[in-house]
Design an enzyme around this catalytic site. Structure first.
Site, PDB file in Angstrom:
ATOM      1  N   ARG A  39       0.867  -1.176   0.000  1.00 33.92           N
ATOM      2  CA  ARG A  39       0.000   0.000   0.000  1.00 33.92           C
ATOM      3  C   ARG A  39       0.907   1.230   0.000  1.00 33.92           C
ATOM      4  O   ARG A  39       2.020   1.195   0.518  1.00 33.92           O
ATOM      5  CB  ARG A  39      -0.880   0.009   1.244  1.00 33.92           C
ATOM      6  CG  ARG A  39      -1.848  -1.143   1.350  1.00 33.92           C
ATOM      7  CD  ARG A  39      -2.577  -1.124   2.695  1.00 33.92           C
ATOM      8  NE  ARG A  39      -3.514  -2.234   2.803  1.00 33.92           N
ATOM      9  CZ  ARG A  39      -3.224  -3.399   3.379  1.00 33.92           C
ATOM     10  NH1 ARG A  39      -2.014  -3.610   3.893  1.00 33.92           N
ATOM     11  NH2 ARG A  39      -4.126  -4.357   3.432  1.00 33.92           N
ATOM     12  N   HIS A 144      -2.992   3.076  -5.865  1.00 35.56           N
ATOM     13  CA  HIS A 144      -3.487   1.744  -5.498  1.00 35.56           C
ATOM     14  C   HIS A 144      -3.560   0.794  -6.698  1.00 35.56           C
ATOM     15  O   HIS A 144      -3.532  -0.426  -6.517  1.00 35.56           O
ATOM     16  CB  HIS A 144      -4.859   1.867  -4.834  1.00 35.56           C
ATOM     17  CG  HIS A 144      -5.134   0.768  -3.848  1.00 35.56           C
ATOM     18  ND1 HIS A 144      -4.412   0.610  -2.684  1.00 35.56           N
ATOM     19  CD2 HIS A 144      -6.037  -0.232  -3.877  1.00 35.56           C
ATOM     20  CE1 HIS A 144      -4.876  -0.442  -2.030  1.00 35.56           C
ATOM     21  NE2 HIS A 144      -5.860  -0.975  -2.733  1.00 35.56           N
ATOM     22  N   ARG A 147      -0.797  -1.774  -6.790  1.00 33.49           N
ATOM     23  CA  ARG A 147      -1.013  -2.927  -5.898  1.00 33.49           C
ATOM     24  C   ARG A 147      -1.873  -3.974  -6.601  1.00 33.49           C
ATOM     25  O   ARG A 147      -1.572  -5.163  -6.582  1.00 33.49           O
ATOM     26  CB  ARG A 147      -1.664  -2.428  -4.606  1.00 33.49           C
ATOM     27  CG  ARG A 147      -1.963  -3.489  -3.564  1.00 33.49           C
ATOM     28  CD  ARG A 147      -2.416  -2.770  -2.298  1.00 33.49           C
ATOM     29  NE  ARG A 147      -3.026  -3.634  -1.320  1.00 33.49           N
ATOM     30  CZ  ARG A 147      -2.358  -4.363  -0.435  1.00 33.49           C
ATOM     31  NH1 ARG A 147      -1.034  -4.352  -0.451  1.00 33.49           N
ATOM     32  NH2 ARG A 147      -2.986  -5.097   0.446  1.00 33.49           N
ATOM     33  N   HIS A 170      -3.418  -9.345   3.072  1.00 31.64           N
ATOM     34  CA  HIS A 170      -4.866  -9.463   3.165  1.00 31.64           C
ATOM     35  C   HIS A 170      -5.216 -10.751   3.884  1.00 31.64           C
ATOM     36  O   HIS A 170      -4.757 -11.816   3.486  1.00 31.64           O
ATOM     37  CB  HIS A 170      -5.505  -9.517   1.781  1.00 31.64           C
ATOM     38  CG  HIS A 170      -5.649  -8.189   1.134  1.00 31.64           C
ATOM     39  ND1 HIS A 170      -5.720  -8.039  -0.227  1.00 31.64           N
ATOM     40  CD2 HIS A 170      -5.743  -6.937   1.648  1.00 31.64           C
ATOM     41  CE1 HIS A 170      -5.849  -6.757  -0.527  1.00 31.64           C
ATOM     42  NE2 HIS A 170      -5.858  -6.075   0.598  1.00 31.64           N
ATOM     43  N   TYR A 180      -8.166 -12.247  -9.124  1.00 32.46           N
ATOM     44  CA  TYR A 180      -7.559 -13.557  -9.380  1.00 32.46           C
ATOM     45  C   TYR A 180      -8.297 -14.355 -10.458  1.00 32.46           C
ATOM     46  O   TYR A 180      -7.683 -14.757 -11.447  1.00 32.46           O
ATOM     47  CB  TYR A 180      -7.470 -14.349  -8.071  1.00 32.46           C
ATOM     48  CG  TYR A 180      -6.678 -15.619  -8.180  1.00 32.46           C
ATOM     49  CD1 TYR A 180      -5.298 -15.611  -8.024  1.00 32.46           C
ATOM     50  CD2 TYR A 180      -7.301 -16.835  -8.445  1.00 32.46           C
ATOM     51  CE1 TYR A 180      -4.551 -16.775  -8.118  1.00 32.46           C
ATOM     52  CE2 TYR A 180      -6.571 -18.007  -8.551  1.00 32.46           C
ATOM     53  CZ  TYR A 180      -5.194 -17.963  -8.382  1.00 32.46           C
ATOM     54  OH  TYR A 180      -4.473 -19.119  -8.486  1.00 32.46           O
TER      55      TYR A 180
END
Length: 198
Positions: A39, A144, A147, A170, A180
């Site tokens: 982050r 972000h 990420r 996470h 994913y």
């Protein structure tokens, strides 16, 4: 989830190229975020003492907190805790470590402005919106997205979901679980001919 949450390779290449031409400090931070999945607050809170090398010679960043500044540039410091308990982790570093970190040995923060204060996420996001507009990228580009792009690249490489979640800190991530399957489906489509030859 569509691919608007992460950058395709050509978009990533174009943004990083633009950033390195315009502001090497912002570019280095963006590349770091992409390569580590951190982050922005975790990365901007890093200092020299957060980096170590293990017995095998692999460099790690120890993430134990985030940047705390209450939107006051003169009052920036590492928070006492990380965003969540699962955010506390070690991240294996890559080649960018030697290009950037070793030049910052005297710095309170690794990713800092010319005034030696941490790079502000709001300033970086303004820079990235301008870059996206100039490059014709029709996505909501912010710090972000690097990420999410990191997550998508790990999924493309076939890394199991639980390892990706552990790497990015996470415990149970809706975003990770959405990116994913999208990426793995795209990989299947691209490699359909291989499946047909089984």
């Amino acid at each position: 989830m569509t691919s608007d949450k992460f950058l395709e390779q050509n978009e990533l290449d174009n943004i990083l190229k633009y950033a390195y031409e315009q502001n090497v400090r912002y570019a280095s931070l963006c590349e770091w975020l992409y390569l580590t999945g951190m982050r922005v607050g975790e990365a901007t809170a890093l200092n020299y003492h957060d980096i170590c090398r293990d017995d095998e010679g692999t460099w790690h960043a120890s993430i134990t907190s985030t940047l705390d500044y209450n939107h006051m540039i003169d009052d920036q410091k590492k928070a006492k805790t990380a965003k969540t308990a699962s955010s506390v982790r070690d991240v294996i570093l890559v080649e960018i470590y030697q290009r950037w970190y070793e030049a910052q040995l005297d710095a309170k923060f690794l990713f800092r402005t010319t005034h030696r204060t941490p790079i502000q996420s709001s300033a970086l996001n303004t820079f990235l919106r301008t870059a996206a507009n100039k490059l014709g990228i029709i996505k909501k580009v912010s710090s972000h997205i690097f990420r999410h792009t990191h997550i998508s690249k790990l999924a493309e490489l076939g890394m199991p979901l639980y390892l990706i979640q552990e790497r990015v800190g996470h415990k149970d991530s809706r975003i990770t679980k959405q990116i994913y399957p999208h990426v793995t489906h795209e990989a299947l489509v691209k490699n359909q001919y291989k499946l047909e030859s089984l």
